[in-house]
Design a protein around this motif. Structure first.
Motif, PDB file in Angstrom:
ATOM      1  N   LEU A  86       0.866  -0.930   0.104  1.00 23.25           N
ATOM      2  CA  LEU A  86      -0.430  -0.075   0.068  1.00 23.25           C
ATOM      3  C   LEU A  86       0.765   1.533   0.107  1.00 23.25           C
ATOM      4  O   LEU A  86       0.407   2.675  -0.605  1.00 23.25           O
ATOM      5  N   LEU A  87       1.924   1.146   1.053  1.00 20.53           N
ATOM      6  CA  LEU A  87       2.949   2.335   0.911  1.00 20.53           C
ATOM      7  C   LEU A  87       3.295   2.781  -0.499  1.00 20.53           C
ATOM      8  O   LEU A  87       3.087   3.297  -1.581  1.00 20.53           O
ATOM      9  N   ALA A  88       3.434   1.369  -1.416  1.00 21.43           N
ATOM     10  CA  ALA A  88       4.380   1.668  -2.485  1.00 21.43           C
ATOM     11  C   ALA A  88       3.324   2.006  -3.704  1.00 21.43           C
ATOM     12  O   ALA A  88       4.099   2.681  -4.393  1.00 21.43           O
ATOM     13  N   GLN A  89       2.673   1.121  -3.757  1.00 21.61           N
ATOM     14  CA  GLN A  89       1.029   2.431  -4.059  1.00 21.61           C
ATOM     15  C   GLN A  89       0.987   3.292  -4.269  1.00 21.61           C
ATOM     16  O   GLN A  89       1.006   4.789  -4.735  1.00 21.61           O
ATOM     17  N   ALA A  90       0.796   4.709  -2.937  1.00 21.40           N
ATOM     18  CA  ALA A  90       0.650   5.979  -2.571  1.00 21.40           C
ATOM     19  C   ALA A  90       1.983   6.108  -3.080  1.00 21.40           C
ATOM     20  O   ALA A  90       1.760   8.075  -3.094  1.00 21.40           O
ATOM     21  N   LEU A  91       2.805   6.486  -3.439  1.00 20.00           N
ATOM     22  CA  LEU A  91       4.300   6.821  -3.678  1.00 20.00           C
ATOM     23  C   LEU A  91       4.518   6.496  -5.045  1.00 20.00           C
ATOM     24  O   LEU A  91       5.432   6.608  -5.509  1.00 20.00           O
ATOM     25  N   THR A  92       3.577   5.468  -5.671  1.00 22.38           N
ATOM     26  CA  THR A  92       4.262   6.166  -7.469  1.00 22.38           C
ATOM     27  C   THR A  92       2.921   6.314  -7.878  1.00 22.38           C
ATOM     28  O   THR A  92       1.610   6.080  -8.024  1.00 22.38           O
ATOM     29  N   HIS A  93       3.571   7.307  -8.979  1.00 28.46           N
ATOM     30  CA  HIS A  93       2.842   8.154 -10.285  1.00 28.46           C
ATOM     31  C   HIS A  93       2.422   6.890 -11.482  1.00 28.46           C
ATOM     32  O   HIS A  93       3.332   6.053 -11.292  1.00 28.46           O
ATOM     33  N   ARG A  94       0.967   7.702 -11.791  1.00 27.78           N
ATOM     34  CA  ARG A  94       0.647   7.330 -12.498  1.00 27.78           C
ATOM     35  C   ARG A  94       1.546   7.173 -13.814  1.00 27.78           C
ATOM     36  O   ARG A  94       2.002   6.142 -14.669  1.00 27.78           O
ATOM     37  N   SER A  95       3.126   7.955 -14.502  1.00 24.85           N
ATOM     38  CA  SER A  95       3.657   7.795 -14.844  1.00 24.85           C
ATOM     39  C   SER A  95       5.096   6.469 -14.749  1.00 24.85           C
ATOM     40  O   SER A  95       5.414   6.457 -16.315  1.00 24.85           O
ATOM     41  N   ALA A  96       4.515   5.703 -13.858  1.00 25.92           N
ATOM     42  CA  ALA A  96       5.246   4.936 -13.631  1.00 25.92           C
ATOM     43  C   ALA A  96       5.192   3.434 -13.921  1.00 25.92           C
ATOM     44  O   ALA A  96       5.499   2.418 -13.934  1.00 25.92           O
ATOM     45  N   GLY A  97       3.451   3.570 -14.693  1.00 28.41           N
ATOM     46  CA  GLY A  97       2.343   2.510 -14.095  1.00 28.41           C
ATOM     47  C   GLY A  97       2.357   2.113 -13.331  1.00 28.41           C
ATOM     48  O   GLY A  97       1.907   2.506 -12.756  1.00 28.41           O
ATOM     49  N   SER A  98       1.066   0.663 -13.437  1.00 29.94           N
ATOM     50  CA  SER A  98       0.490   0.829 -12.819  1.00 29.94           C
ATOM     51  C   SER A  98       1.150  -0.347 -11.343  1.00 29.94           C
ATOM     52  O   SER A  98       1.685  -1.654 -11.985  1.00 29.94           O
ATOM     53  N   PRO A  99       0.197  -0.926  -9.916  1.00 29.93           N
ATOM     54  CA  PRO A  99      -0.317  -0.160  -9.458  1.00 29.93           C
ATOM     55  C   PRO A  99       0.194   1.434  -9.675  1.00 29.93           C
ATOM     56  O   PRO A  99       1.117   1.607  -9.172  1.00 29.93           O
ATOM     57  N   HIS A 100      -1.087   2.471  -9.974  1.00 27.79           N
ATOM     58  CA  HIS A 100      -0.451   3.744  -9.321  1.00 27.79           C
ATOM     59  C   HIS A 100      -1.447   4.346  -8.117  1.00 27.79           C
ATOM     60  O   HIS A 100      -1.891   3.549  -7.964  1.00 27.79           O
ATOM     61  N   ASN A 101      -0.816   5.986  -7.690  1.00 24.56           N
ATOM     62  CA  ASN A 101      -1.616   6.436  -6.058  1.00 24.56           C
ATOM     63  C   ASN A 101      -3.029   7.003  -6.949  1.00 24.56           C
ATOM     64  O   ASN A 101      -3.614   7.242  -5.530  1.00 24.56           O
ATOM     65  N   GLU A 102      -3.724   6.930  -7.817  1.00 25.82           N
ATOM     66  CA  GLU A 102      -4.644   7.627  -8.527  1.00 25.82           C
ATOM     67  C   GLU A 102      -6.096   7.532  -7.312  1.00 25.82           C
ATOM     68  O   GLU A 102      -6.459   7.912  -7.261  1.00 25.82           O
ATOM     69  N   ARG A 103      -6.130   6.072  -7.302  1.00 21.81           N
ATOM     70  CA  ARG A 103      -7.382   5.236  -6.495  1.00 21.81           C
ATOM     71  C   ARG A 103      -7.131   5.953  -5.257  1.00 21.81           C
ATOM     72  O   ARG A 103      -8.094   6.131  -4.432  1.00 21.81           O
ATOM     73  N   LEU A 104      -6.335   5.797  -4.629  1.00 16.99           N
ATOM     74  CA  LEU A 104      -5.973   6.239  -3.475  1.00 16.99           C
ATOM     75  C   LEU A 104      -5.703   7.352  -2.781  1.00 16.99           C
ATOM     76  O   LEU A 104      -6.709   8.232  -1.736  1.00 16.99           O
ATOM     77  N   GLU A 105      -5.211   8.117  -4.071  1.00 18.51           N
ATOM     78  CA  GLU A 105      -5.944   9.734  -3.797  1.00 18.51           C
ATOM     79  C   GLU A 105      -6.614   9.890  -4.097  1.00 18.51           C
ATOM     80  O   GLU A 105      -7.252  10.947  -2.569  1.00 18.51           O
ATOM     81  N   PHE A 106      -7.679   9.150  -4.760  1.00 21.94           N
ATOM     82  CA  PHE A 106      -9.453   9.898  -4.098  1.00 21.94           C
ATOM     83  C   PHE A 106     -10.052   9.568  -3.038  1.00 21.94           C
ATOM     84  O   PHE A 106     -10.868  10.230  -2.471  1.00 21.94           O
ATOM     85  N   LEU A 107      -9.348   8.286  -2.248  1.00 22.71           N
ATOM     86  CA  LEU A 107      -9.833   7.995  -1.437  1.00 22.71           C
ATOM     87  C   LEU A 107      -9.655   8.947  -0.226  1.00 22.71           C
ATOM     88  O   LEU A 107      -9.814   9.615   0.820  1.00 22.71           O
ATOM     89  N   GLY A 108      -7.977   9.217  -0.585  1.00 24.86           N
ATOM     90  CA  GLY A 108      -7.361  10.136   0.533  1.00 24.86           C
ATOM     91  C   GLY A 108      -7.721  11.515   0.919  1.00 24.86           C
ATOM     92  O   GLY A 108      -8.037  12.184   1.713  1.00 24.86           O
ATOM     93  N   ASP A 109      -8.787  12.121  -0.147  1.00 25.07           N
ATOM     94  CA  ASP A 109      -8.639  13.278  -0.499  1.00 25.07           C
ATOM     95  C   ASP A 109     -10.595  13.277   0.442  1.00 25.07           C
ATOM     96  O   ASP A 109     -10.343  14.053   1.034  1.00 25.07           O
ATOM     97  N   ALA A 110     -10.958  11.869   0.269  1.00 19.57           N
ATOM     98  CA  ALA A 110     -12.161  12.345   0.758  1.00 19.57           C
ATOM     99  C   ALA A 110     -12.199  12.201   2.751  1.00 19.57           C
ATOM    100  O   ALA A 110     -12.438  13.201   3.686  1.00 19.57           O
ATOM    101  N   LEU A 111     -10.626  11.511   3.072  1.00 17.50           N
ATOM    102  CA  LEU A 111     -10.690  11.040   4.625  1.00 17.50           C
ATOM    103  C   LEU A 111     -10.138  12.710   5.020  1.00 17.50           C
ATOM    104  O   LEU A 111     -10.575  13.067   6.068  1.00 17.50           O
ATOM    105  N   VAL A 112      -9.228  13.067   4.130  1.00 10.73           N
ATOM    106  CA  VAL A 112      -8.259  14.436   4.905  1.00 10.73           C
ATOM    107  C   VAL A 112      -9.645  15.527   4.739  1.00 10.73           C
ATOM    108  O   VAL A 112     -10.041  15.954   6.353  1.00 10.73           O
TER     109      VAL A 112
END
Length: 230
Positions: free
Chosen positions: A21-47
């Motif tokens: 999960l940590l690795a995915q959170a720190l992976t930008h989409r330019s590096a391929g999948s799995p990247h952090n965009e789905r986590l970003e969606f969830l984290g935005d709501a939590l913050v």
């Protein structure tokens, strides 16, 4: 989560029961999948929830409008990017060669997304209460520095102008001192000069507007310091 200081949350894999999960959170989409965009969606709501809850408790007599403006101030892109820099996320990001070459690990938008993704990773790994306990201290300095509720949402230039107008003093003059750096990483330096009281401050930022805001904020700190600093 195993970190004794939640404001300096450990970003090493052993701090996570599910290090992927940590690795995915720190992976930008330019590096391929799995990247952090789905986590970003969830984290935005939590913050947004954590900050809304904290402000609701901190300001029991303040109306919805001021609470909304304060939350926006705390979760804006530049604020989240500042947290990312405090946590030293930039060098830990996994990015594609092109994004890395262009300085993506220093870009506010990418850093802010990484913070939100990290929040979601902590939540999925350790649960809601542990996540809130780890994340809220990251925002505490900015929350403590918020202006009074009726001033929240007004930027530094506006507040400085209102302070001067309220005392029938001349408005500030902003002067561009320098512009440097490559196109994707420009830096601007601006002077904010007051005639009454006579003083000048400087600010540096990634845009002329940002530099003016920083210079105005520095001037405000001199003419109208926070209550606790007087």
């Amino acid at each position: 989560m195993g970190s004794s200081d939640p404001s300096r949350h450990s970003l090493t894999a052993p701090a996570f029961g599910r290090p992927e999960l940590l690795a995915q959170a720190l992976t930008h989409r330019s590096a391929g999948s799995p990247h952090n965009e789905r986590l970003e969606f969830l984290g935005d709501a939590l913050v947004n929830l954590f900050i809304a809850e904290a402000l609701y408790a901190r300001w029991p007599q303040v109306d919805e409008g001021a609470l909304t403006r304060a939350r926006a101030e705390l979760v804006r892109e530049s604020a989240l990017a500042s947290i990312a820099r405090e946590l030293d996320l930039g060098p830990r990001l996994t990015m594609g060669p092109g994004e890395m070459k262009s300085g993506g690990h220093r870009r506010d938008s990418i850093l802010a997304d990484a913070v939100e993704a990290l929040v979601a990773a902590i939540y999925l790994d350790a649960g809601f209460e542990a996540c809130r306990a780890a994340v809220l201290p990251w925002f505490e300095p900015a929350m403590a520095a918020l202006p009074p509720p009726h001033k929240v949402g007004k930027d530094a230039k506006t507040r400085l102008q209102e302070w001067l107008q309220g005392r029938q003093k001349p408005l500030p003059v902003y002067t561009l001192l320098s512009e440097s750096g490559e196109e994707h990483a420009k830096q601007f330096r601006v002077r904010c000069e007051l005639l009454q009281p006579p003083l000048a401050t400087e600010g540096e930022g990634g845009s002329r507007r940002a530099a003016e805001q920083i210079a105005a904020d520095a001037a405000l700190a001199l003419v109208d310091p926070p209550r606790g600093a007087r």
